[in-house]
Motif scaffolding. Structure first.
Motif, PDB file in Angstrom:
ATOM      1  N   SER A   1      74.496  41.642  56.703  1.00  0.00           N
ATOM      2  CA  SER A   1      74.393  40.464  57.563  1.00  0.00           C
ATOM      3  C   SER A   1      75.336  40.613  58.748  1.00  0.00           C
ATOM      4  O   SER A   1      76.216  41.467  58.753  1.00  0.00           O
ATOM      5  CB  SER A   1      74.720  39.184  56.781  1.00  0.00           C
TER       6      SER A   1
ATOM      7  N   LEU B   1      64.057  40.658  57.578  1.00  0.00           N
ATOM      8  CA  LEU B   1      65.322  40.163  58.129  1.00  0.00           C
ATOM      9  C   LEU B   1      65.093  38.759  58.654  1.00  0.00           C
ATOM     10  O   LEU B   1      63.992  38.428  59.095  1.00  0.00           O
ATOM     11  CB  LEU B   1      65.792  41.035  59.291  1.00  0.00           C
TER      12      LEU B   1
ATOM     13  N   LEU C   1      69.256  45.905  61.338  1.00  0.00           N
ATOM     14  CA  LEU C   1      70.246  44.836  61.525  1.00  0.00           C
ATOM     15  C   LEU C   1      71.356  45.303  62.464  1.00  0.00           C
ATOM     16  O   LEU C   1      71.765  44.572  63.375  1.00  0.00           O
ATOM     17  CB  LEU C   1      70.815  44.441  60.163  1.00  0.00           C
TER      18      LEU C   1
END
Length: 171
Positions: free
Chosen positions: A139, A160, A118
């Motif tokens: 996030s 994801l 991420l």
């Protein structure tokens, strides 16, 4: 007995000079022409200030560029599944309908690398907001430009999800 004296005579104000009136009319007319000219120039040259001043086609182009940019950063070993665009109708105004679209991309990879992946996806992108602020990332969010929102989050072990949304636009 008192005699009242007549009121002192006041002469009326002299009428405005015609030259001064013409000057003011010319100044006001020039100002109106200048404002009209600037408004026309602005309508054709300035950037949109709200998303409904752009079309869904221009928003999709921004979504596609952002998706390419994010996926170029994906580490090896991750599988990409593009679910495409999901369109929905919306109201731009009470009398005008528009379209809103979201492009969802799912990445699958090694369990335990979600947070690192991420973070790698948004490396080099300015003004990214990572959640939580401290510790491993869960996030992210950033403005991709052209009023397009980019969000990414961990959805499970080794997965994801990236959502690129346009908001309501003209068709």
């Amino acid at each position: 007995m008192t005699i009242e004296a007549p009121a002192p005579y006041e002469s009326p104000a002299p009428p405005a000079r015609p030259a001064r009136r013409r000057l003011w009319r010319s100044v006001v007319a020039a100002w109106a022409v200048l404002l009209l000219g600037l408004a026309v120039w602005s309508a054709f040259h300035d950037q949109p200030t709200v998303q409904d001043q752009t079309t869904i086609a221009s928003a999709r182009a921004t979504v596609d560029q952002t998706a390419e940019r994010l996926l170029r950063q994906a580490p090896t070993g991750w599988t990409v599944t593009d679910q495409g665009y999901a369109d929905s109708t919306c109201d731009l105004t009470a009398a005008r309908a528009g379209t809103s679209t979201v492009r969802t991309i799912t990445l699958s990879g090694p369990v335990g690398d979600e947070s690192r992946t991420l973070t790698a996806l948004v490396a080099g992108i300015p003004d990214v907001t990572m959640r939580p602020g401290e510790g491993p990332a869960e996030s992210f969010f950033f403005d991709a430009g052209n009023f397009v929102a980019a969000r990414g989050k961990i959805t499970g072990d080794g997965t994801l999800a990236l959502d690129l949304s346009t908001g309501c636009r003209a068709r």
